[in-house]
Design an enzyme around this catalytic site. Structure first.
Site, PDB file in Angstrom:
ATOM      1  N   LYS A  45     -28.277  19.417 -25.322  1.00 31.91           N
ATOM      2  CA  LYS A  45     -27.386  18.163 -25.416  1.00 31.91           C
ATOM      3  C   LYS A  45     -26.700  18.616 -24.654  1.00 31.91           C
ATOM      4  O   LYS A  45     -26.081  17.851 -23.120  1.00 31.91           O
ATOM      5  CB  LYS A  45     -27.390  17.512 -26.328  1.00 31.91           C
ATOM      6  CG  LYS A  45     -28.531  16.732 -26.828  1.00 31.91           C
ATOM      7  CD  LYS A  45     -28.625  15.325 -27.613  1.00 31.91           C
ATOM      8  CE  LYS A  45     -29.451  15.278 -28.798  1.00 31.91           C
ATOM      9  NZ  LYS A  45     -29.091  14.463 -29.838  1.00 31.91           N
ATOM     10  N   GLU A 100     -24.265  26.286 -18.698  1.00 28.38           N
ATOM     11  CA  GLU A 100     -23.993  25.611 -20.599  1.00 28.38           C
ATOM     12  C   GLU A 100     -22.796  25.075 -20.662  1.00 28.38           C
ATOM     13  O   GLU A 100     -21.474  25.110 -19.873  1.00 28.38           O
ATOM     14  CB  GLU A 100     -24.556  27.390 -21.288  1.00 28.38           C
ATOM     15  CG  GLU A 100     -25.188  27.888 -21.648  1.00 28.38           C
ATOM     16  CD  GLU A 100     -25.469  27.133 -22.999  1.00 28.38           C
ATOM     17  OE1 GLU A 100     -25.217  25.982 -23.016  1.00 28.38           O
ATOM     18  OE2 GLU A 100     -26.268  27.335 -23.821  1.00 28.38           O
ATOM     19  N   ASP A 101     -22.860  24.448 -21.560  1.00 32.37           N
ATOM     20  CA  ASP A 101     -20.747  23.864 -22.708  1.00 32.37           C
ATOM     21  C   ASP A 101     -20.663  24.911 -23.294  1.00 32.37           C
ATOM     22  O   ASP A 101     -19.046  24.795 -23.079  1.00 32.37           O
ATOM     23  CB  ASP A 101     -20.926  22.302 -22.844  1.00 32.37           C
ATOM     24  CG  ASP A 101     -22.405  22.746 -24.491  1.00 32.37           C
ATOM     25  OD1 ASP A 101     -22.855  23.705 -23.975  1.00 32.37           O
ATOM     26  OD2 ASP A 101     -21.989  22.181 -25.250  1.00 32.37           O
ATOM     27  N   ILE A 102     -20.363  25.561 -24.226  1.00 32.13           N
ATOM     28  CA  ILE A 102     -20.388  26.704 -24.561  1.00 32.13           C
ATOM     29  C   ILE A 102     -21.133  28.173 -24.706  1.00 32.13           C
ATOM     30  O   ILE A 102     -22.673  27.641 -25.290  1.00 32.13           O
ATOM     31  CB  ILE A 102     -19.888  26.116 -26.122  1.00 32.13           C
ATOM     32  CG1 ILE A 102     -19.074  27.172 -26.809  1.00 32.13           C
ATOM     33  CG2 ILE A 102     -20.858  25.484 -26.832  1.00 32.13           C
ATOM     34  CD1 ILE A 102     -18.391  26.461 -28.102  1.00 32.13           C
ATOM     35  N   ASP A 104     -21.252  30.458 -27.993  1.00 33.84           N
ATOM     36  CA  ASP A 104     -20.696  30.561 -29.178  1.00 33.84           C
ATOM     37  C   ASP A 104     -20.687  32.317 -30.262  1.00 33.84           C
ATOM     38  O   ASP A 104     -20.237  33.147 -29.619  1.00 33.84           O
ATOM     39  CB  ASP A 104     -21.072  29.509 -29.976  1.00 33.84           C
ATOM     40  CG  ASP A 104     -20.668  29.575 -31.164  1.00 33.84           C
ATOM     41  OD1 ASP A 104     -19.926  30.268 -31.925  1.00 33.84           O
ATOM     42  OD2 ASP A 104     -20.785  28.100 -32.174  1.00 33.84           O
ATOM     43  N   GLY A 106     -23.411  33.666 -28.575  1.00 34.89           N
ATOM     44  CA  GLY A 106     -24.056  34.252 -27.423  1.00 34.89           C
ATOM     45  C   GLY A 106     -25.419  34.331 -27.547  1.00 34.89           C
ATOM     46  O   GLY A 106     -26.231  34.904 -26.051  1.00 34.89           O
ATOM     47  N   ASP A 159     -20.349  18.079 -29.687  1.00 32.54           N
ATOM     48  CA  ASP A 159     -20.889  17.259 -30.483  1.00 32.54           C
ATOM     49  C   ASP A 159     -20.724  18.225 -32.317  1.00 32.54           C
ATOM     50  O   ASP A 159     -20.459  19.161 -32.065  1.00 32.54           O
ATOM     51  CB  ASP A 159     -21.734  16.967 -30.713  1.00 32.54           C
ATOM     52  CG  ASP A 159     -23.445  17.958 -31.538  1.00 32.54           C
ATOM     53  OD1 ASP A 159     -23.488  18.982 -30.266  1.00 32.54           O
ATOM     54  OD2 ASP A 159     -23.608  17.660 -31.967  1.00 32.54           O
TER      55      ASP A 159
HETATM   56  C1  PRP Z   1     -25.127  24.553 -28.306  1.00 28.30           C
HETATM   57  C2  PRP Z   1     -24.361  24.787 -26.929  1.00 28.30           C
HETATM   58  C3  PRP Z   1     -24.924  25.518 -26.853  1.00 28.30           C
HETATM   59  C4  PRP Z   1     -25.325  26.796 -27.934  1.00 28.30           C
HETATM   60  C5  PRP Z   1     -24.171  28.128 -27.522  1.00 28.30           C
HETATM   61  O1  PRP Z   1     -25.690  23.858 -28.135  1.00 28.30           O
HETATM   62  O2  PRP Z   1     -24.678  23.801 -26.288  1.00 28.30           O
HETATM   63  O3  PRP Z   1     -26.471  25.838 -26.281  1.00 28.30           O
HETATM   64  O4  PRP Z   1     -25.557  25.602 -28.654  1.00 28.30           O
HETATM   65  O5  PRP Z   1     -24.432  28.497 -28.950  1.00 28.30           O
HETATM   66  P1  PRP Z   1     -24.799  29.979 -29.318  1.00 28.30           P
HETATM   67  O6  PRP Z   1     -23.983  30.933 -28.772  1.00 28.30           O
HETATM   68  O7  PRP Z   1     -24.791  29.941 -30.700  1.00 28.30           O
HETATM   69  O8  PRP Z   1     -25.816  30.124 -28.773  1.00 28.30           O
HETATM   70  P2  PRP Z   1     -26.628  23.180 -30.345  1.00 28.30           P
HETATM   71  O9  PRP Z   1     -27.563  24.075 -30.469  1.00 28.30           O
HETATM   72  O10 PRP Z   1     -25.525  22.739 -30.651  1.00 28.30           O
HETATM   73  O11 PRP Z   1     -27.723  21.932 -28.734  1.00 28.30           O
HETATM   74  P3  PRP Z   1     -26.913  20.467 -28.274  1.00 28.30           P
HETATM   75  O12 PRP Z   1     -26.637  21.588 -27.646  1.00 28.30           O
HETATM   76  O13 PRP Z   1     -27.814  20.175 -28.430  1.00 28.30           O
HETATM   77  O14 PRP Z   1     -25.985  19.733 -29.786  1.00 28.30           O
END
Ligand code: PRP
Length: 180
Positions: A45, A100-102, A104, A106, A159
């Site tokens: 999301k 992607e938003d983040i 984290d 990877g 979030d």
């Molecule tokens: C977050 C974000 C990325 C992912 C990155 O999604 O939107 O898709 O984590 O993390 P990583 O680099 O450790 O793989 P999340 O799983 O929190 O779901 P959401 O976007 O629906 O909140």
């Protein structure tokens, strides 16, 4: 900016900084893809707000699509990722940009890049608003908004238990909020 919500420790990236950087990224993307049609893949999301602002700042033709992924790998080495919702169209011969938003750990980006590469796009690049310094990925990040410290961040799509996504800034969450 007024008073911060009680679970927020501090603002890391102010709304004006975000908007300025999003426009810069959109200008760079529009320049790089001039004469082409771009297939934008937002990851739900979290990317919905970044995607909305980024696409509206583009000056080239583009398609907007989304995927939803879930990851189990945040605290483990496995980094297993699963597709919950796939793209509407085949991307063969399309110029695809993952948004992607983040980034984290990877894991999500590495997985997604591998999956989409296997669908034979004409080109495949990646864009993220923020990247944590701990992120490890074999995939190059072609467009990046900001590098951030390894803290829990919320706002601008990000979030904590589905809260704080619509804050106009990116902020650090107080550790008490996720340890209680
Ligand atoms: C977050 C974000 C990325 C992912 C990155 O999604 O939107 O898709 O984590 O993390 P990583 O680099 O450790 O793989 P999340 O799983 O929190 O779901 P959401 O976007 O629906 O909140």
């Amino acid at each position: 900016m007024g008073e911060l919500p009680s679970d927020i420790k501090r603002v890391l990236i102010a709304p004006e900084e975000i908007q300025k950087r999003v426009q810069e990224l959109a200008d760079q993307i529009s320049k790089d893809y001039r004469g082409k049609r771009l297939y934008m893949v937002g990851i739900l999301k979290g990317a919905f707000i970044f995607m909305a602002d980024l696409t509206r700042a583009l000056s080239i033709p583009h398609v907007v699509d989304f995927m939803a992924l879930s990851s189990y790998g945040k605290t483990t080495e496995s980094g297993a990722v699963r597709i919950l919702m796939d793209l509407r169209e085949p991307i063969e011969d399309q110029h695809v940009l993952i948004v992607e938003d983040i980034v984290d750990t990877g894991h999500t980006l590495s997985y997604l890049h591998r999956v989409l590469k296997g669908r034979s796009p004409a080109s495949l690049r990646t864009c993220a608003l923020v990247r944590k310094i701990r992120a490890q990925t074999d995939v190059p990040l072609d467009y990046l908004g900001f590098d951030i410290p390894d803290v829990w961040v919320v706002g601008y799509g990000l979030d904590f238990a589905d809260r704080f996504r619509t804050l106009p800034y990116v902020a650090e969450l107080k550790p008490e909020a996720y340890t209680r």
